[in-house]
Design a protein around this motif. Sequence first.
Motif, mmCIF file in Angstrom:
data_model
loop_
_atom_site.group_PDB
_atom_site.id
_atom_site.type_symbol
_atom_site.label_atom_id
_atom_site.label_comp_id
_atom_site.label_asym_id
_atom_site.label_seq_id
_atom_site.Cartn_x
_atom_site.Cartn_y
_atom_site.Cartn_z
ATOM 1 N N GLN A 66 0.825 -1.206 0.000
ATOM 2 C CA GLN A 66 0.000 0.000 0.000
ATOM 3 C C GLN A 66 0.860 1.256 0.000
ATOM 4 O OE1 GLN A 66 -2.404 0.455 3.408
ATOM 5 N NE2 GLN A 66 -3.892 1.777 2.417
ATOM 6 N N VAL A 118 -3.386 1.019 -9.231
ATOM 7 C CA VAL A 118 -4.662 1.715 -9.039
ATOM 8 C C VAL A 118 -4.971 2.625 -10.227
ATOM 9 C CG1 VAL A 118 -5.838 3.437 -7.637
ATOM 10 C CG2 VAL A 118 -4.629 1.575 -6.542
ATOM 11 N N ARG A 159 -10.210 -3.728 -7.569
ATOM 12 C CA ARG A 159 -10.357 -2.755 -6.482
ATOM 13 C C ARG A 159 -11.019 -3.399 -5.271
ATOM 14 N NH1 ARG A 159 -13.195 2.425 -8.150
ATOM 15 N NH2 ARG A 159 -12.861 2.801 -5.968
ATOM 16 N N ARG A 219 -8.528 -5.483 -3.450
ATOM 17 C CA ARG A 219 -7.575 -4.649 -2.742
ATOM 18 C C ARG A 219 -8.176 -4.083 -1.448
ATOM 19 N NH1 ARG A 219 -6.669 0.601 -2.571
ATOM 20 N NH2 ARG A 219 -4.565 1.369 -2.213
ATOM 21 N N THR A 220 -9.390 -3.508 -1.558
ATOM 22 C CA THR A 220 -10.020 -2.909 -0.376
ATOM 23 C C THR A 220 -10.254 -3.959 0.702
ATOM 24 O OG1 THR A 220 -11.380 -1.958 -2.115
ATOM 25 C CG2 THR A 220 -11.679 -1.090 0.082
ATOM 26 N N LEU A 231 -7.020 -5.019 2.325
ATOM 27 C CA LEU A 231 -6.517 -4.002 3.250
ATOM 28 C C LEU A 231 -7.258 -4.088 4.572
ATOM 29 C CD1 LEU A 231 -6.050 -0.810 1.071
ATOM 30 C CD2 LEU A 231 -4.314 -2.195 2.180
ATOM 31 N N GLU A 232 -8.577 -4.278 4.465
ATOM 32 C CA GLU A 232 -9.400 -4.352 5.664
ATOM 33 C C GLU A 232 -8.962 -5.534 6.534
ATOM 34 O OE1 GLU A 232 -14.167 -4.238 6.179
ATOM 35 O OE2 GLU A 232 -13.300 -3.395 4.361
ATOM 36 N N LEU A 261 -4.206 11.951 -7.085
ATOM 37 C CA LEU A 261 -5.069 11.541 -8.196
ATOM 38 C C LEU A 261 -6.333 12.396 -8.231
ATOM 39 C CD1 LEU A 261 -4.814 7.649 -8.218
ATOM 40 C CD2 LEU A 261 -3.683 9.302 -9.682
ATOM 41 N N MET A 320 -11.429 4.271 6.377
ATOM 42 C CA MET A 320 -11.189 3.372 5.256
ATOM 43 C C MET A 320 -10.152 3.988 4.335
ATOM 44 S SD MET A 320 -12.009 0.489 4.385
ATOM 45 C CE MET A 320 -10.598 0.145 3.351
ATOM 46 N N LYS A 321 -8.971 4.232 4.858
ATOM 47 C CA LYS A 321 -7.921 4.846 4.037
ATOM 48 C C LYS A 321 -7.527 3.915 2.916
ATOM 49 C CE LYS A 321 -5.531 7.926 7.189
ATOM 50 N NZ LYS A 321 -4.842 7.470 8.369
ATOM 51 N N ARG A 322 -7.160 4.516 1.781
ATOM 52 C CA ARG A 322 -6.765 3.671 0.657
ATOM 53 C C ARG A 322 -5.440 2.977 0.939
ATOM 54 N NH1 ARG A 322 -6.311 5.091 -4.478
ATOM 55 N NH2 ARG A 322 -4.670 6.533 -3.947
#
Lengths: 325, 333
Positions: free
Chosen positions: A126, A135, A209, A212-213, A216-217, B40, B331-333
């Motif tokens: 990340q 991304v 995406r 990925r999200t 990360l969680e 971005l 919820m940071k990227r």
Amino acid sequence: MRQYIIRRILISLIVLLGVSIMLYTLIRLMPSDYVDMSTSSSINMTDEMRENIRALYGLDKGIVEGYIDWLGGIFRGDLGMSLMFRRPVVEVIGQYAPVTFTVAFIALVFQVLIAIPLGILAAKKQYSMTDYTIVTLVFIGISLPIFFFAAILKRIFGFYGLNLLPISGMLTARVNYDGFTFAKFLDYAKHLILPITCFVITGCGGLLRYTRTNMLEVLNADYIRTARAKGVPERTVIYSHAFRNTLIPIITIVGSTLPSLFSGAAITEGLFALEGLGNIALRASYMADVPYLMGFNMFIAVLTVAGFLISDILYAAADPRVRLS
Amino acid sequence: MEEKNTVNTQHQAAIDELEKNQVILTPGQLVMRRFFRNKLAVIGVCILVFMILFCFIGPLFYPYSETELFYINEETGEQIRMYETEKLKTAILYTRAPMSAEHWLGTDDMGYDVLARLMYGGQISLMVGFVVVIVEMLIGVTLGGVAGYYGGKIDMIIMRLVEIFVSIPFIPLMLIISSLLISMKISPSVKIYYTMFIMGVIYWAGVARMIRGNILSLREMEYMQAAEAAGIRTSRKIFRHLVPNVMPLIIVMATMDLGGVILMESTMSYLGIGVSAPFASWGNMVSAVTNDAIMRNFLNIWVPPGLCILLTVLAFNFVGDGLRDAFDPRMKR
């Protein structure tokens, strides 16, 4: 649980009924019907003759009557005769579905193969350059108009560019193959490279995406920290602790992209002149071929509704509170 | 007494000083700050500002209009404008002109100036995006909110309606509707508005579903229980407590959908069922590519509109994603 499933299936049937009523009404509201379209060039046709043909095709009935006939056919497993092909709709769908299925399936496999590893990689690193690159590329993929991308691919790889790949059709014309040989397979594969690239590049962004999200969680969860604290190797942490827990939502998403692959086929197959369900649906829309249009659109609707049904039942199985409401 | 007073004022002054220097950020400012830290998203805003200036201000400074045809005298090579009727007799349409000082991006198959059509087409595409999103949000937020807030039978009916709308394949549906509109002999300029409205009516279902889910989870929050216990009016509960909390979701969804709708509109126009001639739209400009000669040799006709679609949709996605991160720091990227 059983009661919940039964109730859910009944509701789905009602939804499908609603969809079919809306579709049938709209299709029949189309101004010029198949008879007008197909006889417009012959001068000898009188209105009387047209009326006779209409009666033959069952197009003389009103919308309500026609719909009831169509619905009655469904219960007998009969989707009617396609007007364009003069053959049963079931047969037409059976003939052209393999192409659409193959393309959709291969595209789906590639999407999963590309999206999931890259999604995990982006999550693992990340805020790194790799992450930003992935991304950004994903966003470009999502934002690409498919017809424009197809045109670029055709221009670069097709006859007018590098002349590497065929840009339309399924098989090279003027070449005869005896039976199904390896050469024929290769020819098919060559023709499908560009359409499948189109599907994969424009379609895998959402899945990537999502992976990925979710990843990360999960990576922020306590049990991951525990695993790391206990000295579990990073590989095991990522692939067996973290990834397993993102798998369930990913499966749900993959399941729900299937119908969109089929409805997207209407455009992509048209762009590359593939003889599939979608391309024919496009032609059928211009020709007002009522039975085929109903068959194709209801096919997609059934897939979509089945997707909802399965995910709802899976959720209910996982979370008992859902069943009560 | 006097001395004590000065001490007091000094003390007070110090406190004032401290308060003046202390920066207090409202939640809105915090969101803005997080948003502009995202590279971005900032790139997205820049692209959008450029596109809006290009499409809406550009035509004011550009000499040609969207529907002006250009002619050329074949012998002298002199370019002739549409109003020079005397010279038109010996002229032919100036189609597929190369890029030049007069026509920066050349002219297309019909003899229209590509750059001018790019500007007007952009106006249409952006306008379609905004109108469709407003319509879908109005319907979707209302129905989704009602379903989520009241639950029960109403929820059941609205959600089944949502499922029906989501299950109908979009492109075949628009093909059918488009032929309906054509048969009603609606002129192309009015047809655009009908198309926008219909797209909004079809797209509301996705919005309603998201809003409903969000309201359902908000209803379980402690502050909603507190509001319930305090016995305040329903309208106040909805507009003071629920709406501000759903707002971030609405803004993010609207931004993302703007991109999606523009993409959809361009696809429809490409297929010939969206914005139709003589009006330009980025989608129907790209459709010139179906002509092999144009695909091969006249990249100036079909590449610019395609790039415009890509950049605009990309920018909306960047901004939407940036907004989501800015609104939701957890919820940071």
